[in-house]
Design a protein around this motif. Structure first.
Motif, mmCIF file in Angstrom:
data_model
loop_
_atom_site.group_PDB
_atom_site.id
_atom_site.type_symbol
_atom_site.label_atom_id
_atom_site.label_comp_id
_atom_site.label_asym_id
_atom_site.label_seq_id
_atom_site.Cartn_x
_atom_site.Cartn_y
_atom_site.Cartn_z
ATOM 1 N N ARG A 166 -77.920 2.241 38.921
ATOM 2 C CA ARG A 166 -78.652 1.035 39.296
ATOM 3 C C ARG A 166 -78.135 0.377 40.567
ATOM 4 O O ARG A 166 -78.638 -0.681 40.939
ATOM 5 C CB ARG A 166 -78.668 0.062 38.131
ATOM 6 N N LYS A 205 -81.127 -11.178 37.784
ATOM 7 C CA LYS A 205 -80.659 -10.347 36.686
ATOM 8 C C LYS A 205 -79.539 -9.449 37.193
ATOM 9 O O LYS A 205 -79.423 -9.270 38.414
ATOM 10 C CB LYS A 205 -81.803 -9.526 36.111
ATOM 11 N N HIS A 206 -78.722 -8.883 36.344
ATOM 12 C CA HIS A 206 -78.669 -9.024 34.890
ATOM 13 C C HIS A 206 -77.434 -9.838 34.590
ATOM 14 O O HIS A 206 -76.332 -9.392 34.936
ATOM 15 C CB HIS A 206 -78.574 -7.663 34.235
ATOM 16 N N ASP A 284 -82.770 -8.967 28.135
ATOM 17 C CA ASP A 284 -83.215 -7.685 28.686
ATOM 18 C C ASP A 284 -83.957 -6.955 27.569
ATOM 19 O O ASP A 284 -83.959 -7.372 26.415
ATOM 20 C CB ASP A 284 -82.054 -6.861 29.262
ATOM 21 N N TRP A 425 -88.229 2.499 40.381
ATOM 22 C CA TRP A 425 -88.763 1.134 40.227
ATOM 23 C C TRP A 425 -89.861 0.838 41.235
ATOM 24 O O TRP A 425 -89.803 -0.132 41.981
ATOM 25 C CB TRP A 425 -87.682 0.067 40.369
HETATM 26 C C1 BGC Z 1 -84.156 -3.277 32.577
HETATM 27 C C2 BGC Z 1 -84.578 -4.554 33.275
HETATM 28 C C3 BGC Z 1 -86.081 -4.611 33.369
HETATM 29 C C4 BGC Z 1 -86.646 -4.523 31.959
HETATM 30 C C5 BGC Z 1 -88.159 -4.629 31.926
HETATM 31 C C6 BGC Z 1 -84.878 -3.074 31.258
HETATM 32 O O1 BGC Z 1 -84.653 -1.813 30.749
HETATM 33 O O2 BGC Z 1 -82.761 -3.306 32.373
HETATM 34 O O3 BGC Z 1 -84.001 -4.603 34.538
HETATM 35 O O4 BGC Z 1 -86.485 -5.774 34.002
HETATM 36 O O5 BGC Z 1 -86.275 -3.283 31.394
HETATM 37 O O6 BGC Z 1 -88.757 -3.546 32.502
#
Ligand code: BGC
Length: 742
Positions: A166, A205-206, A284, A425
């Motif tokens: 990440r 986040k996070h 989360d 993403w």
């Molecule tokens: C991730 C987050 C994300 C959330 C919603 C989680 O698995 O850690 O960063 O915003 O999913 O998609």
């Protein structure tokens, strides 16, 4: 019970104490009146968030009766529901509920929605805050036109371990740079402010310290001193809160034995207490329920109790709140004031967004269509994409390439790639093959009509086969110049993408060897979501350009740099290790009692005997086609007192012919402190454009506030004493001087 009483008290003193502008007064009144009308179940419904039935970004529980739950007011928010049509359909259902409270639609708009931008780590390499704000603004404009209210971004986790997949989502290793970027992104997403139709609620986040997962393994534990937490990991969150981020998301990890989701210290004491955060905290994905796996909660009932009391306001996909909070309130384990505080925070955002006035405010088909092919947005993407590119090596100035080069060979798995430039993403659109600009297309548009382009793939990202090498070598031999584009496939960095080996994957480095062996001038381009290890290439390829995953305009942006229409200006936001054994490696470490001074000084020293003490490429590093030379530092005084300032200035001369932008970096070291201090800390930077042959003065003002740190009592203080100041082109290549704070 003592614990609960203390929480209630804290809420009164801090968390819910909003300031009183007329608009805020009005919202507060509306929230309070609505709260009075709500049943307990309706309140708990607001604290419940479900994933939409069309896409998932985590392990899914499909319960089939989603629509009836929305109608009963049991759902406050949905994620992963995209597009005007779908959001409108669900909003219509929500408006059939007794109190007609609109849904909030959230989605991971991490680096663009329709127009894809460089991954956040790539953008961070631009060190260009205005460009990052502009990219977040475009993302918000596009997503809000598709019915989305809320992005789960920016991710502001400091990360010092490139094995962690990440790292691609954040701003790298430095808390100072990370804080400025956090602010820029929040401002970009939220634009003119909640209530404006193009504003997207931001979510820092996070929370917190997810980036420090042990060994870089995703979801892993975090164990660190509170001082380290405050000094390194919390600053970007604080900056996001100060910039007015509407929401925070807590994290999957435990911190010092307590899962972040159930962690009262970070959510209530720090965020809602010390920082007076007025927004709400979403868990989360499933992280409330996952406290059972952590071994912190016996069951979902206990998880709901712990999370709610600790300050998690909304439950993403655990179903812990919807199934247990009512009983917990009836049994007196969760106070009604805790529920009212959480629901009040959520409703407040819905009012601020204007959703009560017009629940379909963001569901306008014409606006959505207008964003579909927006040339202005592509220009913003191209601009930041080229600013994100980092030139790592350029022997004999083989770059830029002439547009009349004769024959150019494009080799490698990224040479004709389109979708692979998107990065983790991001969204796939049906017309991606028309929109995503490949390197091949970018180069084709750039070169003269007489220039011939040759292509060979050579191998794929993860190939073990060398079958394509011969063709690649042939093509290279026939060319005047070779562009060799390699890297990570699009799913190799991202969530749940931690890797123990971060070497250039597959046989790609062997392909580079084979092509470099032709003796042709070769520029190696590396597209990836994280710092990779590529020592042979670093030592033997004449030119190396780090191109991250650059998004929609990747090919155009890279061609701008390769052919000199844009002089590269990116600087690394993370140290690049020589090998995985060096991790974690970061520039702002402590000196230790036995510091190694150089690579031949390693015995009885804090160093590996079999590895360099230096990273392959340090934080802040990046070359230009210009040739910048720094003067020594001139200080306005040798010492100063709190309340006064001094300036540290250098002149930077561009000794080359090509104008370029340099990011002049200021670092400071506190030589002796009541707690030990890093060998260098970034405290400022300025981007200056300097024409060929020109000289510019760059000066920084330093005050005692720049010298603050958290002491062992977690007080943010400065101490009198001696300091070093460094100014330079990277964290390693600096001029140095000293001053005293009296
Ligand atoms: C991730 C987050 C994300 C959330 C919603 C989680 O698995 O850690 O960063 O915003 O999913 O998609």
């Amino acid at each position: 019970m003592k614990r609960i009483a203390a929480i209630a008290c804290l809420l009164i003193i801090t968390g819910y104490a909003y300031s009183q502008s007329p608009a805020e007064k009005k919202i507060r009144k509306s929230v309070d009146s609505l709260l009075k009308l709500m049943t307990l179940d309706e309140k708990i419904g607001q604290m419940n968030q479900y994933n939409g039935p069309w896409a998932a970004t985590g392990p899914l529980t499909n319960d089939g009766n989603l629509l009836s739950q929305i109608k009963e007011g049991k759902v406050g928010s949905m994620l992963n529901v995209t597009g005007v049509k779908r959001t409108r359909e669900l909003q219509e259902v929500a408006l059939q509920s007794r109190l007609k409270i609109p849904l909030l639609f959230g989605q991971d708009i991490i680096h663009g929605y329709r127009t894809i931008f460089p991954i956040p780590l790539g953008e961070a390499a631009s060190w260009n805050l205005a460009a990052m704000e502009a990219s977040a603004r475009v993302a918000a404009t596009e997503a809000s036109a598709s019915g989305i209210h809320w992005t789960f971004a920016p991710m502001v986790d400091i990360a010092r371990d490139p094995r962690w997949g990440r790292v691609m989502e954040g701003a790298g290793e430095d808390p100072y740079l990370g804080s400025l970027i956090a602010k820029a992104r929040v401002n970009g997403f939220q634009g003119k402010g909640l209530g404006d139709t193009s504003a997207l609620m931001a979510c820092a986040k996070h929370f917190a310290a997810y980036g420090a997962a042990v060994g870089g393994r995703d979801y892993n534990s975090v164990d660190m001193s509170l001082r380290q937490l405050h000094e390194t990991y919390l600053p970007p969150f604080k900056a996001a809160a100060e910039a007015g981020a509407a929401t925070f998301m807590n994290s999957f990890n435990d911190i010092n034995g307590i899962p972040a989701t159930g962690n009262k210290y970070i959510q209530r004491d720090i965020l809602k207490g010390q920082w007076k955060f007025k927004g709400f905290v979403v868990s989360d994905w499933g992280s409330i329920g996952e406290m059972i796996n952590h071994g912190y909660s016996k069951n979902n009932y206990e998880a709901a109790f712990q999370a709610a009391n600790a300050g998690s306001d909304m439950d993403m996909e655990s179903r812990s709140y919807i199934q247990n909070l009512s009983r917990l309130v009836k049994e007196g384990k969760v106070k009604m004031s805790v529920i009212d505080d959480a629901v009040g925070r959520i409703l407040r955002k819905k009012f601020e967004m204007g959703l009560f006035a017009d629940p379909y405010k963001f569901s306008n088909e014409n606006r959505e269509k207008a964003q579909w092919n927006n040339a202005e947005h592509l220009a913003v993407s191209r601009d930041i994409a080229r600013k994100s590119i980092v030139l790592l090596k350029n022997e004999h100035h083989i770059l830029p390439v002439s547009k009349q080069a004769g024959t150019i060979a494009l080799i490698g798995p990224f040479a004709k790639a389109q979708g692979d430039n998107r990065g983790f993403w991001s969204y796939e659109w049906p017309d991606d093959s028309l929109r995503m600009v490949s390197l091949w297309q970018g180069v084709q548009k750039k070169v003269s009509a007489e220039t011939k382009l040759l292509y060979a793939k050579g191998c794929d990202f993860m190939d073990s086969s060398r079958a394509g090498f011969a063709e690649a070598v042939e093509v290279a031999k026939a060319a005047y110049f070779v562009i060799l584009s390699v890297g990570e496939g699009p799913n190799m960095s991202g969530e749940a993408k931690s890797r123990s080996s971060i070497q250039l994957p597959g046989v790609q480095e062997e392909l580079i060897k084979a092509v470099v062996a032709t003796g042709k001038p070769v520029a190696v381009l590396i597209s990836a979501g994280r710092p990779l290890v590529f020592n042979w290439t670093a030592d033997h390829a004449p030119a190396i350009v780090y191109t991250w995953w650059l998004g929609t305009e990747a090919g155009n942006a890279i061609a701008d740099v390769l052919f000199g229409d844009y002089n590269p200006s990116g600087k690394l936001p993370m140290s690049f290790p020589v090998t995985e054994g060096q991790i974690p490696i970061y520039y702002n470490h402590y000196n230790t009692g036995r510091p190694a001074q150089n690579d031949s000084d390693k015995f009885y020293r804090s160093a590996y005997t079999d590895l360099s003490i230096y990273p392959k490429y340090p934080f802040g590093y990046g070359l230009s086609y210009a040739d910048f030379e720094y003067s020594d530092i001139r200080l306005s005084a040798k010492s100063f007192k709190p309340g006064q300032t001094i300036t540290a200035a250098v002149t930077v001369t561009n000794k080359g012919n090509t104008g370029g932008t340099e990011t002049v970096q200021l670092y400071i070291r506190d030589l002796t402190g009541s707690v030990v201090r890093p060998v260098k800390e970034l405290k400022g930077f300025q981007q200056v454009y300097i024409k060929g042959g020109e000289t510019k003065e760059v000066s920084f003002t330093i005050s005692a506030n720049d010298l603050r740190f958290y002491n062992d009592q977690l007080k943010y203080i400065y101490e009198p004493g001696d300091f070093k100041v460094f100014i330079g082109t990277s964290s390693r290549d600096v001029k140095e001087a000293g001053f005293e704070l009296r």
